[in-house]
Design a protein around this motif. Structure first.
Motif, PDB file in Angstrom:
ATOM      1  N   GLY A  35     -12.139  18.839  46.343  1.00 31.33           N
ATOM      2  CA  GLY A  35     -11.344  19.446  47.412  1.00 31.33           C
ATOM      3  C   GLY A  35     -11.215  20.944  47.254  1.00 31.33           C
ATOM      4  N   LEU A  36     -11.049  21.393  46.021  1.00 30.39           N
ATOM      5  CA  LEU A  36     -10.998  22.836  45.761  1.00 30.39           C
ATOM      6  C   LEU A  36     -12.313  23.508  46.133  1.00 30.39           C
ATOM      7  N   ARG A  38     -14.497  22.410  48.412  1.00 28.81           N
ATOM      8  CA  ARG A  38     -14.584  22.426  49.883  1.00 28.81           C
ATOM      9  C   ARG A  38     -13.686  23.514  50.465  1.00 28.81           C
ATOM     10  N   ASN A  39     -12.505  23.676  49.899  1.00 30.60           N
ATOM     11  CA  ASN A  39     -11.573  24.699  50.371  1.00 30.60           C
ATOM     12  C   ASN A  39     -12.174  26.089  50.196  1.00 30.60           C
ATOM     13  N   ALA A  42     -14.945  26.621  52.743  1.00 38.43           N
ATOM     14  CA  ALA A  42     -14.400  26.887  54.083  1.00 38.43           C
ATOM     15  C   ALA A  42     -13.834  28.303  54.160  1.00 38.43           C
ATOM     16  N   ALA A  43     -13.181  28.749  53.094  1.00 36.81           N
ATOM     17  CA  ALA A  43     -12.644  30.125  53.072  1.00 36.81           C
ATOM     18  C   ALA A  43     -13.778  31.135  53.128  1.00 36.81           C
ATOM     19  N   TYR A  64     -11.038  26.135  58.023  1.00 40.53           N
ATOM     20  CA  TYR A  64     -10.381  26.479  56.756  1.00 40.53           C
ATOM     21  C   TYR A  64      -8.954  25.935  56.731  1.00 40.53           C
ATOM     22  N   GLU A  67      -9.055  22.214  56.103  1.00 43.53           N
ATOM     23  CA  GLU A  67      -9.415  21.922  54.707  1.00 43.53           C
ATOM     24  C   GLU A  67      -8.243  22.245  53.786  1.00 43.53           C
ATOM     25  N   ASN A  68      -7.573  23.344  54.057  1.00 44.99           N
ATOM     26  CA  ASN A  68      -6.427  23.739  53.255  1.00 44.99           C
ATOM     27  C   ASN A  68      -5.305  22.711  53.373  1.00 44.99           C
ATOM     28  N   SER A  69      -5.059  22.212  54.568  1.00 41.31           N
ATOM     29  CA  SER A  69      -4.027  21.190  54.769  1.00 41.31           C
ATOM     30  C   SER A  69      -4.356  19.914  53.995  1.00 41.31           C
ATOM     31  N   ARG A  70      -5.617  19.516  54.018  1.00 44.89           N
ATOM     32  CA  ARG A  70      -6.028  18.323  53.251  1.00 44.89           C
ATOM     33  C   ARG A  70      -5.818  18.538  51.757  1.00 44.89           C
ATOM     34  N   LEU A  71      -6.161  19.720  51.275  1.00 45.26           N
ATOM     35  CA  LEU A  71      -6.005  20.020  49.856  1.00 45.26           C
ATOM     36  C   LEU A  71      -4.530  20.003  49.453  1.00 45.26           C
TER      37      LEU A  71
END
Length: 92
Positions: A35-36, A38-39, A42-43, A64, A67-71
């Motif tokens: 997840g990190l 992917r985050n 996306a950033a 982004y 993805e941040n919300s999922r993380l």
């Protein structure tokens, strides 16, 4: 690594009934790492669009943010799960 190789085995040994819970927490660490990554991807994709059209920036910013919300949700759940398993053992 400290949790996976030191703390979790020690806690699982102290309370064998919780072994499966610690296995899940260990597996979470691998999922969190992904997840990190992917985050960060996306950033970086968003940053690359800063010289492009507003539409592309908006799409990348939304990706982004998603993805941040999922993380954040994953981390929050994981930390709550850790607390539910570990704090009672520490207090005991």
């Amino acid at each position: 690594n400290v949790e996976d190789y030191q703390y979790f085995p020690a806690f699982a040994k102290a309370e064998p009934r919780l072994k499966r819970g610690f296995e899940i927490l260990d597996a979470d660490h691998h999922t969190i790492h992904e997840g990190l990554e992917r985050n960060a991807e996306a950033a970086n994709a968003f940053i690359r669009t800063l010289q492009e059209s507003e539409d592309r920036q908006r799409v990348a910013a939304d990706a982004y943010a998603d993805e941040n919300s999922r993380l954040i949700a994953m981390l929050t759940r994981h930390l709550a799960d850790e607390e539910d398993l570990i704090i009672p053992l520490i207090l005991d």
